[in-house]
Write a protein that holds these residues in place. Structure first.
Motif, PDB file in Angstrom:
ATOM      1  N   VAL A  89      -6.089   8.135  -3.585  1.00 39.25           N
ATOM      2  CA  VAL A  89      -6.342   9.402  -3.815  1.00 39.25           C
ATOM      3  C   VAL A  89      -6.119  10.425  -3.015  1.00 39.25           C
ATOM      4  CG1 VAL A  89      -8.778  10.726  -4.178  1.00 39.25           C
ATOM      5  CG2 VAL A  89      -8.525   8.452  -5.102  1.00 39.25           C
ATOM      6  N   CYS A  90      -6.030  10.056  -1.913  1.00 33.23           N
ATOM      7  CA  CYS A  90      -5.721  10.963  -0.385  1.00 33.23           C
ATOM      8  C   CYS A  90      -4.214  11.231  -0.643  1.00 33.23           C
ATOM      9  CB  CYS A  90      -5.888  10.491   0.837  1.00 33.23           C
ATOM     10  SG  CYS A  90      -7.541   9.963   1.368  1.00 33.23           S
ATOM     11  N   ALA A  91      -3.410  10.344  -1.217  1.00 28.98           N
ATOM     12  CA  ALA A  91      -1.978  10.629  -1.374  1.00 28.98           C
ATOM     13  C   ALA A  91      -1.892  11.648  -2.536  1.00 28.98           C
ATOM     14  CB  ALA A  91      -1.376   9.216  -1.782  1.00 28.98           C
ATOM     15  N   LEU A  92      -2.454  11.359  -3.642  1.00 28.37           N
ATOM     16  CA  LEU A  92      -2.309  12.226  -4.726  1.00 28.37           C
ATOM     17  C   LEU A  92      -2.811  13.793  -4.555  1.00 28.37           C
ATOM     18  CD1 LEU A  92      -1.981  12.519  -7.879  1.00 28.37           C
ATOM     19  CD2 LEU A  92      -4.265  11.913  -8.200  1.00 28.37           C
ATOM     20  N   LEU A 137       0.543  -1.199   0.096  1.00 32.00           N
ATOM     21  CA  LEU A 137       0.031   0.036  -0.026  1.00 32.00           C
ATOM     22  C   LEU A 137       0.763   1.308  -0.016  1.00 32.00           C
ATOM     23  CD1 LEU A 137      -2.981   1.293   0.182  1.00 32.00           C
ATOM     24  CD2 LEU A 137      -2.582   1.204   2.751  1.00 32.00           C
ATOM     25  N   GLY A 138       1.765   1.248   0.766  1.00 33.13           N
ATOM     26  CA  GLY A 138       2.860   2.439   0.911  1.00 33.13           C
ATOM     27  C   GLY A 138       3.328   2.732  -0.466  1.00 33.13           C
ATOM     28  N   LEU A 139       4.002   1.666  -1.391  1.00 38.47           N
ATOM     29  CA  LEU A 139       4.552   2.026  -2.517  1.00 38.47           C
ATOM     30  C   LEU A 139       3.548   2.606  -3.432  1.00 38.47           C
ATOM     31  CD1 LEU A 139       7.034  -0.916  -2.924  1.00 38.47           C
ATOM     32  CD2 LEU A 139       7.455   1.614  -2.357  1.00 38.47           C
ATOM     33  N   LEU A 140       2.225   2.214  -3.581  1.00 39.71           N
ATOM     34  CA  LEU A 140       1.263   2.662  -4.414  1.00 39.71           C
ATOM     35  C   LEU A 140       0.821   4.062  -3.675  1.00 39.71           C
ATOM     36  CD1 LEU A 140      -1.101   2.527  -6.171  1.00 39.71           C
ATOM     37  CD2 LEU A 140      -2.578   1.689  -4.537  1.00 39.71           C
ATOM     38  N   CYS A 141       0.867   4.525  -2.627  1.00 40.59           N
ATOM     39  CA  CYS A 141       0.558   5.901  -2.408  1.00 40.59           C
ATOM     40  C   CYS A 141       1.755   6.653  -2.538  1.00 40.59           C
ATOM     41  CB  CYS A 141       0.393   5.761  -0.747  1.00 40.59           C
ATOM     42  SG  CYS A 141      -1.228   4.911  -0.452  1.00 40.59           S
ATOM     43  N   ALA A 142       3.017   6.189  -2.335  1.00 36.35           N
ATOM     44  CA  ALA A 142       4.418   6.945  -2.680  1.00 36.35           C
ATOM     45  C   ALA A 142       4.383   7.420  -4.265  1.00 36.35           C
ATOM     46  CB  ALA A 142       5.525   6.316  -2.303  1.00 36.35           C
ATOM     47  N   VAL A 143       3.936   6.342  -5.252  1.00 35.82           N
ATOM     48  CA  VAL A 143       4.080   6.916  -6.499  1.00 35.82           C
ATOM     49  C   VAL A 143       3.034   8.039  -6.696  1.00 35.82           C
ATOM     50  CG1 VAL A 143       3.467   5.894  -8.750  1.00 35.82           C
ATOM     51  CG2 VAL A 143       4.925   4.472  -7.263  1.00 35.82           C
ATOM     52  N   LEU A 144       1.846   7.784  -6.334  1.00 37.29           N
ATOM     53  CA  LEU A 144       0.619   8.759  -6.313  1.00 37.29           C
ATOM     54  C   LEU A 144       1.257  10.364  -5.829  1.00 37.29           C
ATOM     55  CD1 LEU A 144      -2.413   6.671  -6.099  1.00 37.29           C
ATOM     56  CD2 LEU A 144      -1.563   7.636  -8.287  1.00 37.29           C
ATOM     57  N   ALA A 145       1.981  10.040  -4.685  1.00 38.46           N
ATOM     58  CA  ALA A 145       2.104  11.123  -3.803  1.00 38.46           C
ATOM     59  C   ALA A 145       3.237  12.011  -4.731  1.00 38.46           C
ATOM     60  CB  ALA A 145       2.377  10.973  -2.535  1.00 38.46           C
ATOM     61  N   LEU A 146       4.174  11.196  -5.479  1.00 36.30           N
ATOM     62  CA  LEU A 146       5.292  11.617  -6.027  1.00 36.30           C
ATOM     63  C   LEU A 146       4.919  12.728  -7.265  1.00 36.30           C
ATOM     64  CD1 LEU A 146       7.670   8.666  -6.190  1.00 36.30           C
ATOM     65  CD2 LEU A 146       8.191  11.025  -5.333  1.00 36.30           C
ATOM     66  N   ALA A 147       3.651  11.944  -7.954  1.00 35.38           N
ATOM     67  CA  ALA A 147       3.115  12.886  -9.079  1.00 35.38           C
ATOM     68  C   ALA A 147       2.560  13.952  -8.705  1.00 35.38           C
ATOM     69  CB  ALA A 147       2.092  12.025  -9.646  1.00 35.38           C
ATOM     70  N   GLY A 148       1.734  13.715  -7.373  1.00 41.70           N
ATOM     71  CA  GLY A 148       0.927  14.985  -6.743  1.00 41.70           C
ATOM     72  C   GLY A 148       1.899  16.241  -6.407  1.00 41.70           C
ATOM     73  N   SER A 149       2.870  15.922  -5.661  1.00 47.82           N
ATOM     74  CA  SER A 149       3.876  16.702  -5.195  1.00 47.82           C
ATOM     75  C   SER A 149       4.732  17.518  -6.205  1.00 47.82           C
ATOM     76  CB  SER A 149       4.755  16.173  -4.139  1.00 47.82           C
ATOM     77  OG  SER A 149       5.609  17.188  -3.385  1.00 47.82           O
ATOM     78  N   THR A 150       5.023  16.613  -7.362  1.00 44.94           N
ATOM     79  CA  THR A 150       5.874  17.422  -8.262  1.00 44.94           C
ATOM     80  C   THR A 150       4.891  18.402  -8.921  1.00 44.94           C
ATOM     81  OG1 THR A 150       7.067  15.384  -8.664  1.00 44.94           O
ATOM     82  CG2 THR A 150       7.054  16.834 -10.451  1.00 44.94           C
ATOM     83  N   GLY A 151       3.642  18.118  -9.338  1.00 42.53           N
ATOM     84  CA  GLY A 151       2.725  18.858  -9.834  1.00 42.53           C
ATOM     85  C   GLY A 151       2.564  20.148  -9.191  1.00 42.53           C
ATOM     86  N   GLY A 152       2.238  20.112  -7.701  1.00 40.69           N
ATOM     87  CA  GLY A 152       1.995  21.115  -6.863  1.00 40.69           C
ATOM     88  C   GLY A 152       3.194  21.994  -6.617  1.00 40.69           C
ATOM     89  N   ALA A 153       4.551  21.364  -6.727  1.00 42.43           N
ATOM     90  CA  ALA A 153       5.729  22.287  -6.682  1.00 42.43           C
ATOM     91  C   ALA A 153       5.745  23.140  -7.796  1.00 42.43           C
ATOM     92  CB  ALA A 153       6.785  21.347  -6.498  1.00 42.43           C
ATOM     93  N   ASN A 154       5.723  22.495  -8.965  1.00 44.68           N
ATOM     94  CA  ASN A 154       5.628  23.222 -10.205  1.00 44.68           C
ATOM     95  C   ASN A 154       4.647  24.355 -10.376  1.00 44.68           C
ATOM     96  OD1 ASN A 154       7.644  22.114 -12.317  1.00 44.68           O
ATOM     97  ND2 ASN A 154       6.848  20.185 -11.602  1.00 44.68           N
TER      98      ASN A 154
END
Length: 255
Positions: A141-144, A74-91
């Motif tokens: 979804v929460c992670a994203l 579960l953690g790795l799934l959330c990590a991948v989505l969180a990475l995508a969301g955070s990169t988008g948020g930072a940009n």
């Protein structure tokens, strides 16, 4: 402001932020304003804060892993989505001018602080757990979504995730806390890389401050008491008041 003064302002406040985070949560409500009070532009403050945040989160993630609180599938799934969301948020944050960002902070930070410190319940007692598939879907979804927020701004991320994972995904508190750390580490790293690439990180200051944050976290964890939140909330109020005065002064004076 000279580099020496920046260190004298930032390091004690990041230490305090680490202590607050261990005792009551919400340390980012102190650590990010610390960089702004020290005179860093908004984007550089957020980027540099990611350095010290990532350092502390790496250690706490390791501790939760050793305690067996992390389900890595579960953690790795959330990590991948969180990475995508955070990169988008930072940009997205980098597209906003420094002045506009400061104006946004005057609205975002008090709303964040109010929500974080009024949210008291993390209990899932009496709620039936969801199926693994539904848990994974909701947690992802929460992670994203929170990933986008953390990349754009950040303070309160851990508390928001705990509330969502225990409330919506109906995870037990230990599992939710472990998953939160994995997501938080992922968002910190993704945002940090984005800010580094764009030259928005004062690296040495962030590394030194990170050591102070770790020390504060260690002290807070070892001096924890049930009345801890009552002790640290007035401290957060003082720091936020200083932060508001400085930002308002800069906006009104055109600095």
């Amino acid at each position: 402001m000279s580099d020496l003064w920046r260190y004298l302002i930032v390091c004690p406040l990041v230490f305090l932020g680490g202590y607050v985070d261990a005792v009551a949560g919400g340390g980012g409500l102190i650590s990010l304003p610390a960089y702004l009070i020290a005179g860093l532009p908004a984007h550089a403050a957020i980027g540099t804060n990611k350095v010290s945040s990532a350092m502390g989160t790496t250690l706490t993630t390791y501790k939760f892993w050793k305690k067996g609180y992390i389900d890595w599938r579960l953690g790795l799934l959330c990590a991948v989505l969180a990475l995508a969301g955070s990169t988008g948020g930072a940009n997205l944050a980098l597209l906003v001018s420094d002045r506009v960002f400061k104006i946004l902070l005057l609205f975002i930070l008090p709303i964040t602080a109010l929500y974080v410190f009024r949210s008291k319940s993390l209990e899932t007692a009496g709620k039936d757990p969801l199926s693994p598939g539904r848990t994974a879907l909701i947690a992802g979804v929460c992670a994203l979504v929170i990933g986008v927020y953390d990349g754009f701004y950040g303070p309160g991320t851990g508390t928001f995730l705990l509330l969502l994972l225990t409330g919506l995904a109906r995870m037990d508190l230990n599992s939710a806390a472990g998953t939160t750390k994995v997501i938080n580490l992922s968002t910190n790293i993704a945002a940090l890389v984005t800010y580094l690439i764009n030259g928005k990180v004062v690296l040495v200051l962030g590394l030194v401050a990170g050591m102070f944050g770790i020390a504060g976290n260690w002290l807070g964890a070892n001096s924890f008491s049930k009345n801890g939140s009552k002790i640290v909330k007035p401290l957060i109020g003082v720091v936020l008041s200083i932060f508001f005065v400085r930002i308002l002064w800069e906006l009104l004076s055109g600095a």
